[in-house]
Design an enzyme around this catalytic site. Structure first.
Site, PDB file in Angstrom:
ATOM      1  N   ASN A  23       0.810  -1.215   0.000  1.00 38.67           N
ATOM      2  CA  ASN A  23       0.000   0.000   0.000  1.00 38.67           C
ATOM      3  C   ASN A  23       0.847   1.272   0.000  1.00 38.67           C
ATOM      4  O   ASN A  23       0.390   2.319  -0.449  1.00 38.67           O
ATOM      5  CB  ASN A  23      -1.000  -0.027   1.157  1.00 38.67           C
ATOM      6  CG  ASN A  23      -2.097  -1.063   0.903  1.00 38.67           C
ATOM      7  OD1 ASN A  23      -2.292  -1.505  -0.232  1.00 38.67           O
ATOM      8  ND2 ASN A  23      -2.794  -1.466   1.956  1.00 38.67           N
ATOM      9  N   ARG A  94      -7.610  -0.770  -6.518  1.00 37.38           N
ATOM     10  CA  ARG A  94      -8.103   0.445  -5.891  1.00 37.38           C
ATOM     11  C   ARG A  94      -7.022   1.537  -5.916  1.00 37.38           C
ATOM     12  O   ARG A  94      -7.327   2.712  -6.062  1.00 37.38           O
ATOM     13  CB  ARG A  94      -8.509   0.117  -4.451  1.00 37.38           C
ATOM     14  CG  ARG A  94      -9.173   1.248  -3.731  1.00 37.38           C
ATOM     15  CD  ARG A  94     -10.339   0.747  -2.911  1.00 37.38           C
ATOM     16  NE  ARG A  94     -10.926   1.796  -2.096  1.00 37.38           N
ATOM     17  CZ  ARG A  94     -11.900   2.592  -2.526  1.00 37.38           C
ATOM     18  NH1 ARG A  94     -12.365   2.480  -3.754  1.00 37.38           N
ATOM     19  NH2 ARG A  94     -12.405   3.498  -1.728  1.00 37.38           N
ATOM     20  N   ARG A 123     -18.212   2.653  -3.095  1.00 37.45           N
ATOM     21  CA  ARG A 123     -16.847   2.775  -2.573  1.00 37.45           C
ATOM     22  C   ARG A 123     -16.482   4.249  -2.636  1.00 37.45           C
ATOM     23  O   ARG A 123     -15.821   4.703  -3.568  1.00 37.45           O
ATOM     24  CB  ARG A 123     -15.891   1.933  -3.418  1.00 37.45           C
ATOM     25  CG  ARG A 123     -16.236   0.472  -3.362  1.00 37.45           C
ATOM     26  CD  ARG A 123     -15.269  -0.342  -4.151  1.00 37.45           C
ATOM     27  NE  ARG A 123     -14.021  -0.489  -3.421  1.00 37.45           N
ATOM     28  CZ  ARG A 123     -13.001  -1.208  -3.872  1.00 37.45           C
ATOM     29  NH1 ARG A 123     -13.088  -1.813  -5.033  1.00 37.45           N
ATOM     30  NH2 ARG A 123     -11.905  -1.313  -3.175  1.00 37.45           N
ATOM     31  N   ILE A 125     -15.283   7.978  -2.758  1.00 33.44           N
ATOM     32  CA  ILE A 125     -14.031   8.748  -2.766  1.00 33.44           C
ATOM     33  C   ILE A 125     -14.377  10.232  -2.577  1.00 33.44           C
ATOM     34  O   ILE A 125     -13.686  11.114  -3.066  1.00 33.44           O
ATOM     35  CB  ILE A 125     -13.176   8.508  -4.041  1.00 33.44           C
ATOM     36  CG1 ILE A 125     -13.941   8.820  -5.318  1.00 33.44           C
ATOM     37  CG2 ILE A 125     -12.625   7.101  -4.084  1.00 33.44           C
ATOM     38  CD1 ILE A 125     -13.011   8.937  -6.536  1.00 33.44           C
ATOM     39  N   GLN A 127     -14.115  12.084  -0.041  1.00 36.38           N
ATOM     40  CA  GLN A 127     -13.113  12.892   0.684  1.00 36.38           C
ATOM     41  C   GLN A 127     -11.951  13.281  -0.237  1.00 36.38           C
ATOM     42  O   GLN A 127     -11.386  14.356  -0.100  1.00 36.38           O
ATOM     43  CB  GLN A 127     -12.579  12.134   1.906  1.00 36.38           C
ATOM     44  CG  GLN A 127     -13.624  11.833   2.948  1.00 36.38           C
ATOM     45  CD  GLN A 127     -14.315  13.089   3.456  1.00 36.38           C
ATOM     46  OE1 GLN A 127     -13.676  14.030   3.921  1.00 36.38           O
ATOM     47  NE2 GLN A 127     -15.626  13.106   3.342  1.00 36.38           N
ATOM     48  N   ASP A 307      -7.049  -4.445   8.092  1.00 42.52           N
ATOM     49  CA  ASP A 307      -6.432  -5.456   7.212  1.00 42.52           C
ATOM     50  C   ASP A 307      -5.911  -6.667   7.996  1.00 42.52           C
ATOM     51  O   ASP A 307      -5.418  -7.623   7.389  1.00 42.52           O
ATOM     52  CB  ASP A 307      -5.286  -4.827   6.396  1.00 42.52           C
ATOM     53  CG  ASP A 307      -5.799  -3.858   5.351  1.00 42.52           C
ATOM     54  OD1 ASP A 307      -7.018  -3.822   5.120  1.00 42.52           O
ATOM     55  OD2 ASP A 307      -4.977  -3.118   4.780  1.00 42.52           O
ATOM     56  N   ARG A 399      -2.663 -10.630  -4.922  1.00 43.17           N
ATOM     57  CA  ARG A 399      -2.639  -9.166  -5.055  1.00 43.17           C
ATOM     58  C   ARG A 399      -1.675  -8.545  -4.063  1.00 43.17           C
ATOM     59  O   ARG A 399      -1.127  -7.473  -4.312  1.00 43.17           O
ATOM     60  CB  ARG A 399      -4.032  -8.582  -4.769  1.00 43.17           C
ATOM     61  CG  ARG A 399      -5.065  -8.954  -5.769  1.00 43.17           C
ATOM     62  CD  ARG A 399      -6.392  -8.379  -5.379  1.00 43.17           C
ATOM     63  NE  ARG A 399      -6.340  -6.947  -5.626  1.00 43.17           N
ATOM     64  CZ  ARG A 399      -7.379  -6.221  -6.005  1.00 43.17           C
ATOM     65  NH1 ARG A 399      -8.543  -6.775  -6.166  1.00 43.17           N
ATOM     66  NH2 ARG A 399      -7.258  -4.944  -6.206  1.00 43.17           N
TER      67      ARG A 399
HETATM   68  C1  EPZ Z   1      -6.509   1.656   2.284  1.00 45.84           C
HETATM   69  O1  EPZ Z   1      -7.739   1.684   1.570  1.00 45.84           O
HETATM   70  C2  EPZ Z   1      -5.880   0.336   1.951  1.00 45.84           C
HETATM   71  N1  EPZ Z   1      -5.702   0.264   0.506  1.00 45.84           N
HETATM   72  C3  EPZ Z   1      -6.747  -0.806   2.452  1.00 45.84           C
HETATM   73  O2  EPZ Z   1      -6.027  -2.004   2.249  1.00 45.84           O
HETATM   74  C4  EPZ Z   1      -7.031  -0.631   3.940  1.00 45.84           C
HETATM   75  O3  EPZ Z   1      -7.967  -1.601   4.339  1.00 45.84           O
HETATM   76  C5  EPZ Z   1      -7.589   0.757   4.218  1.00 45.84           C
HETATM   77  O4  EPZ Z   1      -6.712   1.772   3.680  1.00 45.84           O
HETATM   78  C6  EPZ Z   1      -7.759   1.053   5.702  1.00 45.84           C
HETATM   79  O5  EPZ Z   1      -6.518   0.967   6.346  1.00 45.84           O
HETATM   80  C7  EPZ Z   1      -4.697   0.877  -0.080  1.00 45.84           C
HETATM   81  O6  EPZ Z   1      -3.862   1.505   0.550  1.00 45.84           O
HETATM   82  C8  EPZ Z   1      -4.604   0.744  -1.556  1.00 45.84           C
HETATM   83  P1  EPZ Z   1      -9.655   4.460   3.522  1.00 45.84           P
HETATM   84  P2  EPZ Z   1      -8.503   3.056   1.379  1.00 45.84           P
HETATM   85  O7  EPZ Z   1      -9.855   5.558   2.524  1.00 45.84           O
HETATM   86  O8  EPZ Z   1      -7.525   4.150   1.259  1.00 45.84           O
HETATM   87  C9  EPZ Z   1     -14.258   5.637   4.178  1.00 45.84           C
HETATM   88  C10 EPZ Z   1      -5.666  -4.193   1.597  1.00 45.84           C
HETATM   89  O9  EPZ Z   1      -6.151  -5.290   1.981  1.00 45.84           O
HETATM   90  N2  EPZ Z   1     -14.055   6.633   3.114  1.00 45.84           N
HETATM   91  O10 EPZ Z   1      -8.692   4.675   4.626  1.00 45.84           O
HETATM   92  O11 EPZ Z   1      -9.470   2.862   0.273  1.00 45.84           O
HETATM   93  C11 EPZ Z   1     -14.180   4.213   3.658  1.00 45.84           C
HETATM   94  O12 EPZ Z   1     -15.407   3.798   3.105  1.00 45.84           O
HETATM   95  C12 EPZ Z   1      -6.570  -2.994   1.388  1.00 45.84           C
HETATM   96  O13 EPZ Z   1      -4.455  -4.035   1.348  1.00 45.84           O
HETATM   97  C13 EPZ Z   1     -15.056   7.535   2.833  1.00 45.84           C
HETATM   98  O14 EPZ Z   1     -16.135   7.514   3.421  1.00 45.84           O
HETATM   99  O15 EPZ Z   1      -9.272   3.145   2.741  1.00 45.84           O
HETATM  100  C14 EPZ Z   1     -13.776   3.471   4.897  1.00 45.84           C
HETATM  101  O16 EPZ Z   1     -14.914   3.235   5.688  1.00 45.84           O
HETATM  102  C15 EPZ Z   1      -8.015  -3.324   1.565  1.00 45.84           C
HETATM  103  N3  EPZ Z   1     -14.828   8.474   1.850  1.00 45.84           N
HETATM  104  C16 EPZ Z   1     -12.869   4.462   5.634  1.00 45.84           C
HETATM  105  O17 EPZ Z   1     -13.189   5.734   5.097  1.00 45.84           O
HETATM  106  C17 EPZ Z   1     -13.663   8.538   1.174  1.00 45.84           C
HETATM  107  O18 EPZ Z   1     -13.518   9.415   0.304  1.00 45.84           O
HETATM  108  C18 EPZ Z   1     -11.380   4.224   5.480  1.00 45.84           C
HETATM  109  O19 EPZ Z   1     -11.061   4.071   4.091  1.00 45.84           O
HETATM  110  C19 EPZ Z   1     -12.651   7.623   1.481  1.00 45.84           C
HETATM  111  C20 EPZ Z   1     -12.873   6.678   2.453  1.00 45.84           C
END
Ligand code: EPZ
Length: 432
Positions: A23, A94, A123, A125, A127, A307, A399
């Site tokens: 990541n 992603r 999903r 985005i 934010q 994770d 992956r």
């Molecule tokens: C990152 O995903 C990781 N992926 C994920 O790892 C990991 O599970 C996650 O962070 C949490 O640590 C990568 O780095 C590519 P978030 P990300 O934005 O960035 C909500 C793995 O197995 N949210 O921190 O997509 C979201 O729905 C993967 O390696 C919004 O509401 O996660 C979630 O509930 C799976 N709006 C929370 O925030 C947004 O615009 C955290 O998501 C963005 C997120």
């Protein structure tokens, strides 16, 4: 169909070397094309998500030279402002959304396909988009599933994140790196990969302070330059091996780690009765007997990582007593529990909570990986189980885990990747 076959019951023992963080590498690879100079990256993990983003960079005109399995030289000078990031690879991962922040930052224009072709409502985005807009970009969604972000000028802004998001923090940080003036991101994510991406950008000439705290301050610079950089070790791969050692009542030294990044995991393993020995860049996990129960709630770093939620649930499913796991980051991350039930686990899921009644043993079964981390967790369950299991849909596991079966085999596990009845019979004959 290619899948794993596992004969459980061997305690894992020996040493395992952890790869670079997937990541962090996704963010850093996207950021590497923000300069027209050459960037050399070391400790890049050889996993399919990384191969996908490298293909995406090549497809838009980036030059990617493989020096060795984990080292790449990247030059983004051939990527123009009208680049459209859209191919079958981009839509699978992603992390491709990081190309929005990087191309918007560099060219003031980005056109990137949404990951997995998923509906933005599912999903979110929001934010990321909120941050780009605060910097002055016009962001719109265009069919088929493209995000278009463009700006005449990007100007530093004060951005408060409504949720702690790793992806949004990294994306906004990249876009702000070459904006005019100062950007402040409040309620930023503090994960090690956020810090690593910030350190990488700083090594390219960016001015980012506070990464790893709630408030990140970015002073825009005019341009970025080439650099040499080595990616941090993968916290989640390390954690997965720690929990595999514990579940098989093994003794494993996990090498090339940053123990500080593993604190929430070591704390839980110790609470359960594991012995943990830490040194500079390794952690040894020893479990000699059945472990005890604990409760955990997934939280942004430094809390317990989402994770690692499937892996701890697998371990608690074999531990004494009742444990409770609460998932607070993603709504639908208990899909693998049905598979564990087939193995004899007693786990009841109610909303975002799993109530785990530890059983003495799991029994081998045919299992399907619902996603990357759950797939790895099912392999742990199979390693700890009595008898033979087959784990399908391993493309999810590939992956994010480099040489997963090979590394486990070196620790004494009986696991093979097979593709036919004949290979299955050979494995059964070999393991008796
Ligand atoms: C990152 O995903 C990781 N992926 C994920 O790892 C990991 O599970 C996650 O962070 C949490 O640590 C990568 O780095 C590519 P978030 P990300 O934005 O960035 C909500 C793995 O197995 N949210 O921190 O997509 C979201 O729905 C993967 O390696 C919004 O509401 O996660 C979630 O509930 C799976 N709006 C929370 O925030 C947004 O615009 C955290 O998501 C963005 C997120």
């Amino acid at each position: 169909m290619e899948h794993y076959i596992v004969k459980g019951g061997n305690p894992l023992s020996g040493e395992v070397e952890i790869a670079g963080a997937k990541n962090a590498a996704l963010g850093i690879l996207a950021a590497s094309v923000m300069t027209s100079e050459t960037v050399t990256l070391e400790n890049v993990p050889d996993v399919s998500d990384i191969r996908a983003i490298l293909k995406a960079i090549r497809a838009i005109g980036g030059h990617v030279e493989k020096i060795d399995r984990h080292c790449y030289r990247i030059n983004g000078s051939g990527i123009t402002a009208d680049a459209v990031v859209d191919n079958e690879y981009v839509r699978k991962i992603r992390g491709s959304y990081y190309l929005i922040g990087s191309l918007l930052g560099r060219h003031r224009h980005a056109a990137v396909a949404l990951p997995g072709g998923c509906n933005i409502g599912l999903r979110p985005i929001d934010q990321h988009i909120k941050g780009f807009r605060a910097l002055g970009a016009d962001v719109r969604l265009a069919p088929p599933g493209m995000v278009i972000a463009e700006a005449e000028v990007l100007r530093g802004a004060h951005i408060y994140m409504d949720v702690v998001s790793v992806g949004a923090t990294i994306n906004i940080m990249m876009a702000a790196t070459m904006a005019e003036g100062v950007t402040i991101i409040e309620n930023a994510a503090k994960e090690p990969h956020v810090v690593d991406t910030a350190n990488f950008l700083n090594s390219m000439g960016a001015s980012i302070k506070g990464a790893g705290t709630d408030v990140i301050r970015i002073k825009g610079v005019q341009k970025l330059h080439g650099t040499n950089y080595s990616i941090i070790p993968d916290q989640i791969e390390a954690g997965t091996f720690m929990f595999a050692a514990a579940a098989t009542r093994g003794d494993v030294v996990i090498k090339n780690v940053i123990p500080k990044h593993l604190e929430s995991l070591t704390a839980k393993l110790m609470e359960m009765g594991c012995q943990i020995h830490e040194s500079d860049d390794e952690v040894r996990v020893v479990a000699t007997r059945r472990l005890g129960p604990t409760n955990a709630k997934t939280l942004p770093y430094p809390g317990f990582p989402t994770d690692m939620q499937p892996q701890i649930t697998v371990l608690l499913g074999l531990s004494r007593g009742v444990s409770i796991i609460t998932e607070s980051i993603f709504e639908n991350r208990f899909k693998y529990v049905d598979e564990l039930t087939k193995m004899g686990a007693h786990i009841q899921v109610e909303g975002n909570t799993a109530i785990i009644n530890g059983v003495e043993k799991y029994t081998g079964a045919n299992l399907s990986s619902p996603d990357l981390r759950a797939g790895a967790a099912l392999v742990i369950a199979a390693l700890a189980a009595e008898g033979i299991s087959e784990v399908y849909d391993i493309h999810y596991i590939e992956r994010g885990y480099e040489d997963f079966p090979e590394k486990l085999r070196r620790l004494g596990a009986e696991i093979e990747t097979i593709d036919s009845e004949l290979e299955k019979r050979k494995f059964q004959f070999k393991v008796g």
